[in-house]
Design an enzyme around this catalytic site. Structure first.
Site, PDB file in Angstrom:
ATOM      1  N   HIS A  81      -4.208  -8.976   3.392  1.00 25.23           N
ATOM      2  CA  HIS A  81      -5.405  -8.795   3.521  1.00 25.23           C
ATOM      3  C   HIS A  81      -6.000  -9.650   4.571  1.00 25.23           C
ATOM      4  O   HIS A  81      -5.464 -11.044   4.751  1.00 25.23           O
ATOM      5  CB  HIS A  81      -6.290  -9.589   2.212  1.00 25.23           C
ATOM      6  CG  HIS A  81      -6.318  -8.623   0.906  1.00 25.23           C
ATOM      7  ND1 HIS A  81      -6.170  -8.916  -0.338  1.00 25.23           N
ATOM      8  CD2 HIS A  81      -6.081  -7.043   0.935  1.00 25.23           C
ATOM      9  CE1 HIS A  81      -6.402  -7.938  -0.849  1.00 25.23           C
ATOM     10  NE2 HIS A  81      -6.229  -6.700  -0.279  1.00 25.23           N
ATOM     11  N   HIS A  95      -2.107   2.705  -5.975  1.00 24.85           N
ATOM     12  CA  HIS A  95      -2.930   1.449  -5.719  1.00 24.85           C
ATOM     13  C   HIS A  95      -2.749   0.544  -7.002  1.00 24.85           C
ATOM     14  O   HIS A  95      -3.001  -0.737  -7.077  1.00 24.85           O
ATOM     15  CB  HIS A  95      -4.016   1.562  -5.332  1.00 24.85           C
ATOM     16  CG  HIS A  95      -4.592   0.642  -3.973  1.00 24.85           C
ATOM     17  ND1 HIS A  95      -3.909   0.726  -2.911  1.00 24.85           N
ATOM     18  CD2 HIS A  95      -5.392  -0.356  -3.858  1.00 24.85           C
ATOM     19  CE1 HIS A  95      -4.263  -0.143  -2.037  1.00 24.85           C
ATOM     20  NE2 HIS A  95      -5.393  -0.854  -2.546  1.00 24.85           N
ATOM     21  N   LYS A 118      -2.304  -2.597   7.950  1.00 22.52           N
ATOM     22  CA  LYS A 118      -3.118  -2.042   8.502  1.00 22.52           C
ATOM     23  C   LYS A 118      -3.301  -2.623  10.263  1.00 22.52           C
ATOM     24  O   LYS A 118      -3.150  -3.675  10.241  1.00 22.52           O
ATOM     25  CB  LYS A 118      -4.641  -2.343   7.926  1.00 22.52           C
ATOM     26  CG  LYS A 118      -4.768  -1.521   6.627  1.00 22.52           C
ATOM     27  CD  LYS A 118      -6.049  -1.722   6.139  1.00 22.52           C
ATOM     28  CE  LYS A 118      -6.451  -0.944   4.863  1.00 22.52           C
ATOM     29  NZ  LYS A 118      -7.515  -1.311   4.080  1.00 22.52           N
ATOM     30  N   TYR A 132      -8.846 -10.577  -7.617  1.00 24.63           N
ATOM     31  CA  TYR A 132      -7.756 -10.644  -8.549  1.00 24.63           C
ATOM     32  C   TYR A 132      -7.762 -11.837  -9.286  1.00 24.63           C
ATOM     33  O   TYR A 132      -7.170 -12.183 -10.135  1.00 24.63           O
ATOM     34  CB  TYR A 132      -6.723 -10.482  -7.796  1.00 24.63           C
ATOM     35  CG  TYR A 132      -6.567  -9.367  -7.012  1.00 24.63           C
ATOM     36  CD1 TYR A 132      -6.258  -7.839  -7.873  1.00 24.63           C
ATOM     37  CD2 TYR A 132      -6.317  -8.840  -5.511  1.00 24.63           C
ATOM     38  CE1 TYR A 132      -6.165  -6.688  -7.069  1.00 24.63           C
ATOM     39  CE2 TYR A 132      -6.282  -7.824  -4.975  1.00 24.63           C
ATOM     40  CZ  TYR A 132      -6.260  -6.571  -5.689  1.00 24.63           C
ATOM     41  OH  TYR A 132      -6.115  -5.401  -5.223  1.00 24.63           O
ATOM     42  N   ARG A 180       0.777  -1.194  -0.022  1.00 25.17           N
ATOM     43  CA  ARG A 180      -0.014  -0.060   0.109  1.00 25.17           C
ATOM     44  C   ARG A 180       0.961   1.067  -0.028  1.00 25.17           C
ATOM     45  O   ARG A 180       2.123   1.220   0.284  1.00 25.17           O
ATOM     46  CB  ARG A 180      -0.894   0.135   1.439  1.00 25.17           C
ATOM     47  CG  ARG A 180      -1.799  -1.076   1.154  1.00 25.17           C
ATOM     48  CD  ARG A 180      -2.590  -1.361   2.649  1.00 25.17           C
ATOM     49  NE  ARG A 180      -3.452  -2.210   2.839  1.00 25.17           N
ATOM     50  CZ  ARG A 180      -2.972  -3.477   3.499  1.00 25.17           C
ATOM     51  NH1 ARG A 180      -1.773  -3.524   3.953  1.00 25.17           N
ATOM     52  NH2 ARG A 180      -4.173  -4.297   3.580  1.00 25.17           N
ATOM     53  N   ARG A 198      -0.196  -2.145  -6.963  1.00 24.12           N
ATOM     54  CA  ARG A 198      -0.673  -2.963  -5.911  1.00 24.12           C
ATOM     55  C   ARG A 198      -1.541  -4.147  -6.511  1.00 24.12           C
ATOM     56  O   ARG A 198      -1.538  -5.340  -6.473  1.00 24.12           O
ATOM     57  CB  ARG A 198      -1.351  -2.299  -4.908  1.00 24.12           C
ATOM     58  CG  ARG A 198      -1.814  -3.752  -3.842  1.00 24.12           C
ATOM     59  CD  ARG A 198      -2.222  -2.826  -2.395  1.00 24.12           C
ATOM     60  NE  ARG A 198      -2.849  -3.453  -1.598  1.00 24.12           N
ATOM     61  CZ  ARG A 198      -2.506  -4.408  -0.465  1.00 24.12           C
ATOM     62  NH1 ARG A 198      -1.201  -4.695  -0.410  1.00 24.12           N
ATOM     63  NH2 ARG A 198      -3.299  -4.904   0.456  1.00 24.12           N
TER      64      ARG A 198
END
Length: 308
Positions: free
Chosen positions: A279, A253, A177, A288, A153, A256
């Protein structure tokens, strides 16, 4: 915003920002979503959390639909509302989570913008245009190679420190995150670009700093010797894309998205890609796994008994 909502909102933002450790940009997005939700509630004469009903939540989502909000935007706002109501229940500010039964509106799944392998190559080649001894050029090349190599990110790229990189082992440590760390491989192209930047670029950028204490930790520095910002990364990606002649919408992004898509197309397992991307849920990664139109046609022609 009335007192009944003000205190609860402040507590909620502290909870997600400090206790859960969400990124500043994520907290800001939550704050915006909840503020708009509360503003709308107050236009209906609702000034206390325990006065909200399930119908109010449903009507708000319907109002967003009438305003032309996309399905993705409505789903994101409802997710923020769900978090807010769950927190309110946990704080005993309400007796029930009236949002729990409200489902996200259905809409067409929008695939993220993805570059082809050739377009990524053009982008990364364009980053090196301008002279191999220019510290800014060396930084831009290293930054973009790093982002595509790791699928990070933009906040993970700007937050990367020198001690997060092990060039001998070809490994990078990313802070994702919720302050969750993960280790990802660094390919040879990225390692060479970062090595060139560290040897002949970063030191000169650090010396440009007017600060009494130089920036010793950050991997990527701006032209003034400070840690590079998210906005600077956006500008670098956009400018490099223009030089490369890429006409698709391009933002940090995108690298990514391209990283994940190219891994899946190359045969990588979706669970592995999930871990590399950081994730929490494999469901997020499954976007994806879409099949390109070219692959669909090729598979049809080679597999269907009456295709030819």
């Amino acid at each position: 915003m009335t007192n009944g909502f003000t205190r609860l909102t402040e507590q909620f933002l502290i909870h997600i920002g400090v206790e859960r450790g969400l990124a500043t940009a994520t907290v800001t997005a939550y704050e915006s979503d909840i503020a708009k939700y509360i503003d709308w509630l107050e236009t209906r004469g609702i000034h206390e959390p325990d006065a909200i009903t399930k119908q109010d939540v449903e009507d708000y989502i319907a109002a967003l639909d009438q305003a032309g909000e996309s399905a993705r935007s409505k789903a994101r706002r409802l997710a923020s509302i769900h978090e807010f109501h769950r927190f309110a229940l946990g704080q005993h500010a309400v007796t029930a989570d009236v949002s729990a039964a409200v489902k996200a509106p259905k809409g067409a799944s929008t695939l993220p913008d993805v570059l082809t392998v050739d377009e990524v190559t053009r982008l990364l080649d364009a980053a090196a245009v301008g002279g191999s001894t220019d510290p800014v050029v060396l930084r831009d090349k290293a930054l973009l190679e790093f982002m595509y190599a790791t699928g990070c990110r933009v906040s993970e790229a700007t937050g990367a420190n020198l001690d997060d990189i092990d060039l001998d082992e070809h490994i990078a440590r990313l802070m994702g995150k919720g302050s969750k760390q993960r280790l990802v491989p660094l390919g040879s192209y990225a390692c060479r670009a970062i090595t060139a930047y560290l040897n002949a670029g970063r030191g000169e950028l650090e010396q440009r700093s007017s600060a009494k204490i130089p920036e010793r930790r950050a991997l990527f520095l701006n032209k003034r010797g400070k840690r590079i910002s998210r906005q600077s990364v956006w500008e670098i990606v956009k400018a490099t894309g223009e030089r490369a002649g890429i006409t698709k919408p391009l933002h940090p992004h995108t690298l990514r998205h391209s990283f994940a898509t190219h891994l899946i197309q190359g045969g990588a397992d979706v669970r592995t890609v999930q871990e590399l991307l950081g994730h929490a849920s494999v469901t997020t990664t499954q976007i994806y796994t879409h099949v390109s139109p070219e692959t669909l046609i090729e598979t049809y022609l080679t597999s269907h008994p009456r295709a030819r």
